[in-house]
Design an enzyme around this catalytic site. Structure first.
Site, PDB file in Angstrom:
ATOM      1  N   ASP A  85      -7.640  -8.887   0.446  1.00  0.00           N
ATOM      2  CA  ASP A  85      -6.847  -9.632   1.308  1.00  0.00           C
ATOM      3  C   ASP A  85      -7.104 -10.284   2.245  1.00  0.00           C
ATOM      4  O   ASP A  85      -6.151 -11.651   2.202  1.00  0.00           O
ATOM      5  CB  ASP A  85      -5.585  -8.440   2.223  1.00  0.00           C
ATOM      6  CG  ASP A  85      -6.814  -8.064   2.934  1.00  0.00           C
ATOM      7  OD1 ASP A  85      -8.243  -7.828   2.839  1.00  0.00           O
ATOM      8  OD2 ASP A  85      -6.536  -6.865   3.968  1.00  0.00           O
ATOM      9  N   ASP A  93       0.557  -1.316   0.089  1.00  0.00           N
ATOM     10  CA  ASP A  93      -0.122   0.359  -0.245  1.00  0.00           C
ATOM     11  C   ASP A  93       0.975   0.893  -0.247  1.00  0.00           C
ATOM     12  O   ASP A  93       2.215   1.107   0.162  1.00  0.00           O
ATOM     13  CB  ASP A  93      -1.313   0.226   1.500  1.00  0.00           C
ATOM     14  CG  ASP A  93      -2.115  -1.127   0.843  1.00  0.00           C
ATOM     15  OD1 ASP A  93      -2.123  -1.235   0.101  1.00  0.00           O
ATOM     16  OD2 ASP A  93      -2.493  -1.674   1.939  1.00  0.00           O
ATOM     17  N   ARG A 115     -10.928   8.621   4.142  1.00  0.00           N
ATOM     18  CA  ARG A 115     -11.602   7.557   3.673  1.00  0.00           C
ATOM     19  C   ARG A 115     -11.221   7.943   1.778  1.00  0.00           C
ATOM     20  O   ARG A 115     -11.966   8.951   1.806  1.00  0.00           O
ATOM     21  CB  ARG A 115     -12.046   6.688   4.273  1.00  0.00           C
ATOM     22  CG  ARG A 115     -12.873   5.338   3.175  1.00  0.00           C
ATOM     23  CD  ARG A 115     -13.734   4.886   2.927  1.00  0.00           C
ATOM     24  NE  ARG A 115     -14.276   3.682   4.883  1.00  0.00           N
ATOM     25  CZ  ARG A 115     -13.153   2.391   4.493  1.00  0.00           C
ATOM     26  NH1 ARG A 115     -12.596   2.433   3.913  1.00  0.00           N
ATOM     27  NH2 ARG A 115     -13.073   1.734   6.170  1.00  0.00           N
TER      28      ARG A 115
HETATM   29  C1  BGC Z   1     -10.495  -6.686   5.612  1.00  0.00           C
HETATM   30  C2  BGC Z   1      -9.715  -6.692   5.360  1.00  0.00           C
HETATM   31  C3  BGC Z   1      -9.132  -5.365   5.960  1.00  0.00           C
HETATM   32  C4  BGC Z   1      -9.101  -5.836   7.637  1.00  0.00           C
HETATM   33  C5  BGC Z   1      -8.301  -4.716   8.343  1.00  0.00           C
HETATM   34  C6  BGC Z   1     -11.152  -6.880   7.172  1.00  0.00           C
HETATM   35  O1  BGC Z   1     -11.736  -7.113   7.267  1.00  0.00           O
HETATM   36  O2  BGC Z   1     -12.177  -7.710   5.087  1.00  0.00           O
HETATM   37  O3  BGC Z   1      -9.503  -6.538   3.989  1.00  0.00           O
HETATM   38  O4  BGC Z   1      -7.777  -5.793   5.760  1.00  0.00           O
HETATM   39  O5  BGC Z   1     -10.169  -6.280   7.969  1.00  0.00           O
HETATM   40  O6  BGC Z   1      -8.456  -3.417   8.250  1.00  0.00           O
END
Ligand code: BGC
Length: 369
Positions: free
Chosen positions: A286, A220, A317
């Site tokens: 992810d 990122d 955001r």
């Molecule tokens: C999401 C992930 C994110 C993680 C931490 C999870 O609920 O699905 O994509 O990286 O939270 O923020």
């Protein structure tokens, strides 16, 4: 009769003198405190920007490869474009002898780093501080053969300020890690919902057109490692590098967390058919990648919590990146969908490829949900 006045005056004078002495002492203490602090900051800057002396000894004298045109786009010499060394090749290579391999652990690493985002940085400063980085954000050590060829892929849209910090901190670190690396910023064109994982797939596809990379690091744009022993390379198992982020109180939010910064050998990436293309908006992609790896029997390798510390640049955001409501359903079906959705089914339109001084910028139209 003698008047009491002289004694009163003397007392007053005495007290005033004492006060002046105390004030002087305070003043000197404050001055010394701030002076020592400024030394500390200067030291941290030098450390982050790597010691030019150490670097010159380890990698040969600094050379500027390529020139910067008026548009800011670099004009690479042909050798640098092919990932090769430019003008000042070391004697061994020039004589046709192959370089010895770089050591398993780079001797240039310095350990913990100070990472701060309160003073903005300019690309010009970053360029000047990293004269050995060639056009497209390419570098390889000159005195030894890097153990891995690493493409660092950054999904991106409208985060130029963050990118500057990333380049400012990461270029010196990656050079100290003695990697043969290049930086790819994959810029999503248009205003449609953001799709991080699809941009990462594009990064893989485009990087492989340039060079035979054997390792991919996916990062990122707002995450900066706080220790250069957290090496941005690949391991025998897929690696999760951003293991203790300040955002999560320097710990993993959950055991399966694979977000932020990760790395995979080319064959590890291909064995899971790359990443999903259908996660539009924030979250879940992810976790899907983690599920893919787990379904192929791979485990996650990680640095220690100390070495894996990193800082995130705080931000609002992004627009067009709201939480994806479909993510829970998608994650539940990774095993069924992963063979159909991934690098093999990736489609996109290349809008522009720019070889800039500190990175390669790939602008792509990846469609819409
Ligand atoms: C999401 C992930 C994110 C993680 C931490 C999870 O609920 O699905 O994509 O990286 O939270 O923020």
């Amino acid at each position: 009769m003698a008047s009491p006045e002289p004694s009163v005056n003397f007392n007053l004078l005495h007290r005033t003198c004492k006060l002046v002495v105390v004030l002087c002492f305070l003043h000197i203490s404050v001055t010394v405190f701030f002076y020592v602090r400024s030394l500390d900051i200067r030291f941290a800057f030098v450390q982050n920007q790597q010691s030019r002396d150490a670097n010159d000894t380890a990698t040969g004298k600094a050379t500027a490869t390529g020139t910067i045109g008026s548009t800011g786009a670099a004009q690479p010499p042909p050798e640098a474009q092919a990932g090769g060394q430019a003008k000042d090749e070391p004697a061994a290579a020039a004589a046709g002898k192959s370089l010895k391999k770089c050591p398993e652990t780079s001797p240039l690493l310095v350990g913990p780093l100070r990472v701060e985002f309160n003073v903005p940085v300019s690309l010009d400063d970053v360029r000047k501080a990293n004269p050995q980085v060639g056009p497209g954000g390419r570098y390889k050590p000159k005195d030894c053969q890097a153990l891995q060829k690493v493409a660092v892929v950054i999904p991106f849209r409208k985060r130029d300020e963050h990118l500057k910090f990333w380049l400012y901190y990461l270029h010196p670190i990656l050079q100290r890690q003695q990697l043969d690396y290049a930086v790819y910023v994959i810029n999503q064109d248009g205003e449609e919902t953001f799709n991080r994982a699809k941009l990462l797939n594009v990064g893989y596809a485009e990087a492989m057109k340039d060079y035979d990379f054997d390792c991919l690091v996916f990062s990122d744009v707002d995450l900066i490692p706080m220790d250069d022993r957290n090496v941005y390379k690949c391991f025998s198992q897929p690696r999760h590098l951003s293991v203790s982020m300040d955002k999560f109180g320097f710990r993993l939010p959950y055991k399966q967390y694979f977000g932020g910064v990760s790395s995979m050998m080319k064959d590890q990436y291909l064995s899971i058919n790359g990443f999903p293309n259908n996660y539009w908006g924030w979250g879940g992609e992810d976790d899907d990648i983690y599920n893919r790896l787990a379904s192929k029997g791979m485990s996650i390798s990680r640095p220690s919590g100390e070495v894996g510390k990193c800082r995130m640049i705080r931000h609002e955001r992004d627009k067009q990146n709201d939480p994806n409501p479909q993510r829970f359903d998608r994650i539940a079906h990774t095993r069924e969908t992963m063979s159909k959705d991934g690098i093999k089914s990736l489609s996109y339109k290349l809008v522009a490829k720019e070889t800039l001084a500190l990175y390669t910028k790939i602008t792509v139209d990846i469609g819409k949900p």
